[in-house]
Scaffold this motif. Structure first.
Motif, PDB file in Angstrom:
ATOM      1  N   ALA A  59      20.686  -1.172 -20.883  1.00  0.00           N
ATOM      2  CA  ALA A  59      19.548  -0.649 -20.124  1.00  0.00           C
ATOM      3  C   ALA A  59      19.322   0.758 -20.627  1.00  0.00           C
ATOM      4  CB  ALA A  59      19.844  -0.649 -18.630  1.00  0.00           C
ATOM      5  N   TYR A  60      18.089   1.108 -20.916  1.00  0.00           N
ATOM      6  CA  TYR A  60      17.748   2.434 -21.431  1.00  0.00           C
ATOM      7  C   TYR A  60      18.457   2.705 -22.756  1.00  0.00           C
ATOM      8  CZ  TYR A  60      17.946   2.118 -16.386  1.00  0.00           C
ATOM      9  OH  TYR A  60      17.918   1.647 -15.100  1.00  0.00           O
ATOM     10  N   GLY A  61      18.790   1.645 -23.499  1.00  0.00           N
ATOM     11  CA  GLY A  61      19.462   1.783 -24.779  1.00  0.00           C
ATOM     12  C   GLY A  61      20.953   2.044 -24.686  1.00  0.00           C
ATOM     13  N   LEU A  62      21.516   1.993 -23.467  1.00  0.00           N
ATOM     14  CA  LEU A  62      22.944   2.239 -23.264  1.00  0.00           C
ATOM     15  C   LEU A  62      23.581   1.042 -22.582  1.00  0.00           C
ATOM     16  CD1 LEU A  62      22.625   5.912 -22.011  1.00  0.00           C
ATOM     17  CD2 LEU A  62      23.597   5.205 -24.194  1.00  0.00           C
ATOM     18  N   PRO A  63      24.904   0.851 -22.754  1.00  0.00           N
ATOM     19  CA  PRO A  63      25.569  -0.303 -22.137  1.00  0.00           C
ATOM     20  C   PRO A  63      25.484  -0.289 -20.614  1.00  0.00           C
ATOM     21  CG  PRO A  63      27.124   1.012 -23.426  1.00  0.00           C
ATOM     22  CD  PRO A  63      25.808   1.689 -23.495  1.00  0.00           C
ATOM     23  N   GLN A  64      25.430  -1.475 -20.038  1.00  0.00           N
ATOM     24  CA  GLN A  64      25.366  -1.639 -18.586  1.00  0.00           C
ATOM     25  C   GLN A  64      26.394  -2.692 -18.185  1.00  0.00           C
ATOM     26  OE1 GLN A  64      21.612  -1.906 -15.821  1.00  0.00           O
ATOM     27  NE2 GLN A  64      21.800  -3.765 -16.958  1.00  0.00           N
ATOM     28  N   LEU A  77      21.771  12.160 -20.183  1.00  0.00           N
ATOM     29  CA  LEU A  77      21.134  13.363 -19.642  1.00  0.00           C
ATOM     30  C   LEU A  77      21.446  14.556 -20.532  1.00  0.00           C
ATOM     31  CD1 LEU A  77      22.069  12.979 -15.868  1.00  0.00           C
ATOM     32  CD2 LEU A  77      19.867  12.494 -16.920  1.00  0.00           C
ATOM     33  N   SER A  78      20.904  15.692 -20.186  1.00  0.00           N
ATOM     34  CA  SER A  78      21.169  16.903 -20.970  1.00  0.00           C
ATOM     35  C   SER A  78      22.642  17.275 -20.956  1.00  0.00           C
ATOM     36  CB  SER A  78      20.332  18.065 -20.431  1.00  0.00           C
ATOM     37  OG  SER A  78      20.672  18.334 -19.079  1.00  0.00           O
ATOM     38  N   VAL A  79      23.385  16.876 -19.918  1.00  0.00           N
ATOM     39  CA  VAL A  79      24.814  17.195 -19.816  1.00  0.00           C
ATOM     40  C   VAL A  79      25.675  16.124 -20.481  1.00  0.00           C
ATOM     41  CG1 VAL A  79      24.549  18.536 -17.709  1.00  0.00           C
ATOM     42  CG2 VAL A  79      24.991  16.081 -17.554  1.00  0.00           C
ATOM     43  N   GLY A  80      25.059  15.089 -21.025  1.00  0.00           N
ATOM     44  CA  GLY A  80      25.786  13.989 -21.655  1.00  0.00           C
ATOM     45  C   GLY A  80      25.488  12.689 -20.941  1.00  0.00           C
ATOM     46  N   THR A  81      26.260  11.679 -21.250  1.00  0.00           N
ATOM     47  CA  THR A  81      26.079  10.366 -20.629  1.00  0.00           C
ATOM     48  C   THR A  81      26.874  10.314 -19.332  1.00  0.00           C
ATOM     49  OG1 THR A  81      25.773   9.346 -22.772  1.00  0.00           O
ATOM     50  CG2 THR A  81      26.335   7.884 -20.958  1.00  0.00           C
ATOM     51  N   PHE A 112       9.498  -1.989 -12.241  1.00  0.00           N
ATOM     52  CA  PHE A 112       9.923  -0.839 -13.055  1.00  0.00           C
ATOM     53  C   PHE A 112      11.395  -0.599 -12.741  1.00  0.00           C
ATOM     54  CE2 PHE A 112      10.342   3.812 -13.662  1.00  0.00           C
ATOM     55  CZ  PHE A 112      10.008   3.863 -15.007  1.00  0.00           C
ATOM     56  N   TYR A 113      12.249  -0.757 -13.735  1.00  0.00           N
ATOM     57  CA  TYR A 113      13.688  -0.739 -13.497  1.00  0.00           C
ATOM     58  C   TYR A 113      14.396   0.460 -14.108  1.00  0.00           C
ATOM     59  CZ  TYR A 113      12.985  -5.379 -11.684  1.00  0.00           C
ATOM     60  OH  TYR A 113      12.557  -6.439 -10.920  1.00  0.00           O
ATOM     61  N   ASP A 114      13.676   1.430 -14.609  1.00  0.00           N
ATOM     62  CA  ASP A 114      14.291   2.616 -15.211  1.00  0.00           C
ATOM     63  C   ASP A 114      14.651   3.599 -14.104  1.00  0.00           C
ATOM     64  OD1 ASP A 114      15.029   4.875 -16.620  1.00  0.00           O
ATOM     65  OD2 ASP A 114      13.232   4.918 -17.862  1.00  0.00           O
ATOM     66  N   ILE A 115      15.936   3.894 -13.942  1.00  0.00           N
ATOM     67  CA  ILE A 115      16.367   4.855 -12.920  1.00  0.00           C
ATOM     68  C   ILE A 115      16.789   6.184 -13.530  1.00  0.00           C
ATOM     69  CG2 ILE A 115      17.056   3.083 -11.264  1.00  0.00           C
ATOM     70  CD1 ILE A 115      19.994   3.765 -12.043  1.00  0.00           C
ATOM     71  N   SER A 116      16.566   6.357 -14.827  1.00  0.00           N
ATOM     72  CA  SER A 116      17.031   7.580 -15.480  1.00  0.00           C
ATOM     73  C   SER A 116      16.394   8.831 -14.869  1.00  0.00           C
ATOM     74  CB  SER A 116      16.788   7.526 -16.981  1.00  0.00           C
ATOM     75  OG  SER A 116      15.415   7.364 -17.275  1.00  0.00           O
ATOM     76  N   TYR A 117      15.129   8.750 -14.463  1.00  0.00           N
ATOM     77  CA  TYR A 117      14.501   9.927 -13.854  1.00  0.00           C
ATOM     78  C   TYR A 117      15.118  10.234 -12.490  1.00  0.00           C
ATOM     79  CZ  TYR A 117      11.793   7.044 -10.661  1.00  0.00           C
ATOM     80  OH  TYR A 117      11.433   6.183  -9.667  1.00  0.00           O
ATOM     81  N   ALA A 120      18.223  12.095 -13.273  1.00  0.00           N
ATOM     82  CA  ALA A 120      17.931  13.451 -13.735  1.00  0.00           C
ATOM     83  C   ALA A 120      17.619  14.386 -12.565  1.00  0.00           C
ATOM     84  CB  ALA A 120      16.772  13.436 -14.724  1.00  0.00           C
ATOM     85  N   VAL A 121      16.884  13.893 -11.563  1.00  0.00           N
ATOM     86  CA  VAL A 121      16.575  14.714 -10.379  1.00  0.00           C
ATOM     87  C   VAL A 121      17.850  15.004  -9.600  1.00  0.00           C
ATOM     88  CG1 VAL A 121      15.396  14.714  -8.150  1.00  0.00           C
ATOM     89  CG2 VAL A 121      14.190  13.958 -10.203  1.00  0.00           C
ATOM     90  N   ALA A 122      18.687  13.997  -9.410  1.00  0.00           N
ATOM     91  CA  ALA A 122      19.933  14.182  -8.656  1.00  0.00           C
ATOM     92  C   ALA A 122      20.891  15.126  -9.370  1.00  0.00           C
ATOM     93  CB  ALA A 122      20.607  12.840  -8.420  1.00  0.00           C
ATOM     94  N   GLU A 123      20.761  15.250 -10.689  1.00  0.00           N
ATOM     95  CA  GLU A 123      21.613  16.153 -11.458  1.00  0.00           C
ATOM     96  C   GLU A 123      21.492  17.581 -10.934  1.00  0.00           C
ATOM     97  OE1 GLU A 123      22.154  17.633 -16.091  1.00  0.00           O
ATOM     98  OE2 GLU A 123      20.455  16.377 -15.562  1.00  0.00           O
ATOM     99  N   PHE A 124      20.324  17.927 -10.415  1.00  0.00           N
ATOM    100  CA  PHE A 124      20.086  19.289  -9.957  1.00  0.00           C
ATOM    101  C   PHE A 124      20.212  19.468  -8.451  1.00  0.00           C
ATOM    102  CE2 PHE A 124      17.886  18.688 -13.946  1.00  0.00           C
ATOM    103  CZ  PHE A 124      18.463  19.703 -14.675  1.00  0.00           C
ATOM    104  N   TYR A 125      20.385  18.382  -7.706  1.00  0.00           N
ATOM    105  CA  TYR A 125      20.494  18.455  -6.258  1.00  0.00           C
ATOM    106  C   TYR A 125      21.846  19.037  -5.870  1.00  0.00           C
ATOM    107  CZ  TYR A 125      20.353  17.008  -1.378  1.00  0.00           C
ATOM    108  OH  TYR A 125      20.348  17.002  -0.007  1.00  0.00           O
ATOM    109  N   LYS A 126      21.846  20.015  -5.015  1.00  0.00           N
ATOM    110  CA  LYS A 126      23.095  20.664  -4.551  1.00  0.00           C
ATOM    111  C   LYS A 126      23.967  21.110  -5.706  1.00  0.00           C
ATOM    112  CE  LYS A 126      23.593  18.533  -0.029  1.00  0.00           C
ATOM    113  NZ  LYS A 126      24.465  17.777   0.862  1.00  0.00           N
ATOM    114  N   GLY A 127      23.341  21.647  -6.754  1.00  0.00           N
ATOM    115  CA  GLY A 127      24.116  22.160  -7.871  1.00  0.00           C
ATOM    116  C   GLY A 127      24.567  21.092  -8.847  1.00  0.00           C
TER     117      GLY A 127
END
Length: 131
Positions: A59-64, A77-81, A112-117, A120-127
């Motif tokens: 999924a999204y080009g990565l193993p699932q 993500l920007s911080v890695g996988t 629509f099954y892409d949850i990457s966004y 990405a949003v949760a990456e910034f929630y509460k630090g």
């Protein structure tokens, strides 16, 4: 021959019910100080043990992977996988459980099954959910 019934059809939780289920899983099956789900199996489903899930392609080009009704998504993500467990439903419904305790919910019928966004949003929630 009757076979095994499909257990994934017919569940229509409200947003509040989905959030409570997600929080129960995040808490490893504990509710108000009482263990109501098998703690070890919940930890396996959330990828908190050494057990791997079953290969479910990419999924999204990565193993699932898939284990105990949970999808294990590897999201770049920007911080890695990062590895994120989720419950997925037809049409693009998701309950995504992050290590920080954030439970993200999306109800959709757009297929629509892409949850990457969402990740990405949760990456910034509460630090960030990696904390």
């Amino acid at each position: 021959k009757l076979g095994i019934p499909i257990g994934g059809w017919g569940s229509y939780p409200t947003v509040i019910e989905a959030a409570k289920i997600g929080q129960l899983l995040h808490n490893e099956g504990e509710l108000k100080g009482k263990q109501v789900l098998n703690e070890f199996r919940v930890k396996e489903a959330l990828y908190r043990t050494f057990r791997s899930g079953y290969d479910a392609g990419t999924a999204y080009g990565l193993p699932q992977e898939y284990l105990h009704s949970m999808w294990i998504n590897n999201i770049g993500l920007s911080v890695g996988t990062v590895t994120v467990p989720s419950m997925n439903g037809h049409g693009g419904n998701f309950v995504v459980i992050f290590p920080s305790g954030v439970v993200a919910i999306r109800f959709s019928d757009a297929n629509f099954y892409d949850i990457s966004y969402m990740v990405a949003v949760a990456e910034f929630y509460k630090g960030g959910f990696l904390n």
